[in-house]
Write a protein that holds these residues in place. Structure first.
Motif: not given
Length: 374
Positions: A116-117, A316, A331, A341, A343
């Protein structure tokens, strides 16, 4: 599933680095152009055997080097699997459990990822090409055979376009070749459209549930797949798709000869999104468009988990600062303690404290990575 570690060598701006990852949350902090996104890209490439940023593998190899190598070990319910991907001018070499895979379809899917960008916030209002790429990449990692069909389709499409561009394209011999390629395209297009339609059917259910949750039941989200043969319903069978595809080719053939281009097929298909029965791409606010994109990504995670039995990795890339507190909460909170996750951010101030709790943080500068805390 989660990635235990990532080792990269001669990848983008990294000479060599090895990072042990937290099974829960990992945060890479640094200024722009230091290599944060390159790390996420390396993880994505290790899983998917291709980049989400460029179709040219040579761009992934550090300047002046002959190859790039990415290694990692993914922990799954069935055990740990060492993965290795080497990129060179000769092509790709993929290994799992130290054994080389003859076909990438045997390798892709061993480690599932969702990226997800900020660009994904353009998924709703951006170009159709972005949405087709979204479809292709996500279907490919849960059904690797799809990527083989897609590659064959693209190869055949290039051959057909080349013939349509020839100055003697109306010659009987050339027309005969075009007809043969058209038949091949119809077969491959039918498979691709059918698989896309099944994927959208499943994605739609998850996405609407999540969208309703984010909007406190004020909005209903619907996704429609618009193909070259019109709207494809859940009940549309493969034989009907192929029949309608052949009919579509026959209808536009004179225009194709005139323009020298294939005018129908999965390469021209698109997705449309409706919120409360209104086209959100045309009439939706920026908030609705972002919520729709977020719902799609969260639904993608649930769909993969439902298909493979384990949650994928969530990458992310500097996206949290683009979301307001409510969307950040959904999110982060939806998958906390269930999804590994990873990030990237320029500042931890753009990340909620809930995300940072128990996270492993790293500082990235000039292609080097240092642990901030354990």
């Amino acid at each position: 599933m989660f990635l235990e570690f990532i080792n990269v060598k001669h990848f983008r701006n990294y000479v060599q680095t090895a990072i042990d990852l937290n099974p829960s949350v990992n945060v890479f902090i640094g200024e722009n152009a230091q290599g944060k996104t390159n790390l996420l890209e390396a993880i994505y490439v290790l899983a998917m055997a291709k980049s989400h940023r460029t179709p040219h593998d040579k761009e992934l190899i550090q300047w002046g080097e002959n190859y790039a190598k990415i290694e990692g070990r993914v922990s799954k319910n069935s055990g740990s699997i060492p993965l290795e991907l080497t990129l060179s001018k000769k092509g790709k070499k993929a290994k799992a459990n130290h054994l080389e895979k003859k076909r990438l379809s045997q390798y892709i899917g061993l480690c599932n990822v969702v990226m997800f960008s900020p660009e994904d916030l353009q998924l709703v209002k951006g170009s159709p090409g972005l949405r087709r790429r979204f479809l292709d990449m996500e279907i490919g990692q849960i059904q690797p055979i799809y990527l083989h069909s897609l590659a064959q389709y693209q190869k055949t499409l290039l051959q057909r376009n080349a013939l349509l561009k020839q100055t003697n394209r109306k010659a009987p011999s050339v027309l005969a070749l075009i007809e043969i390629l058209t038949e091949q395209l119809v077969e491959l297009a039918g498979e691709i459209i059918a698989r896309r339609n099944r994927f959208i059917r499943d994605l739609r259910e998850w996405a609407n549930q999540i969208h309703r949750s984010i909007t406190n039941d004020h909005e209903e989200l619907s996704i429609q797949y618009r193909s070259s043969v019109g709207e494809v319903s859940d009940e549309t069978d493969l034989s009907r798709i192929k029949k309608e595809m052949l009919s579509a080719f026959n209808q536009v053939f004179d225009k194709e000869i005139e323009r020298g281009l294939t005018l129908v097929g999965p390469h021209r298909d698109d997705l449309q999104f409706y919120v409360n029965e209104k086209n959100v791409q045309t009439f939706g606010s920026q908030g609705q468009q972002r919520t729709t994109a977020l719902s799609l990504k969260l639904a993608e995670i649930e769909l993969i988990a439902n298909e493979v039995g384990e949650y994928p990795l969530l990458l992310l890339d500097d996206v949290l600062s683009e979301l307001d507190d409510q969307r950040q909460t959904h999110l982060i909170g939806t998958f906390k303690e269930r999804v590994q996750t990873i990030v990237t951010t320029t500042s931890v101030s753009g990340i909620g404290q809930e995300m940072l709790k128990d996270a492993r943080s790293f500082y990235v500068k000039d292609g080097s990575v240092a642990s901030v805390k354990d």
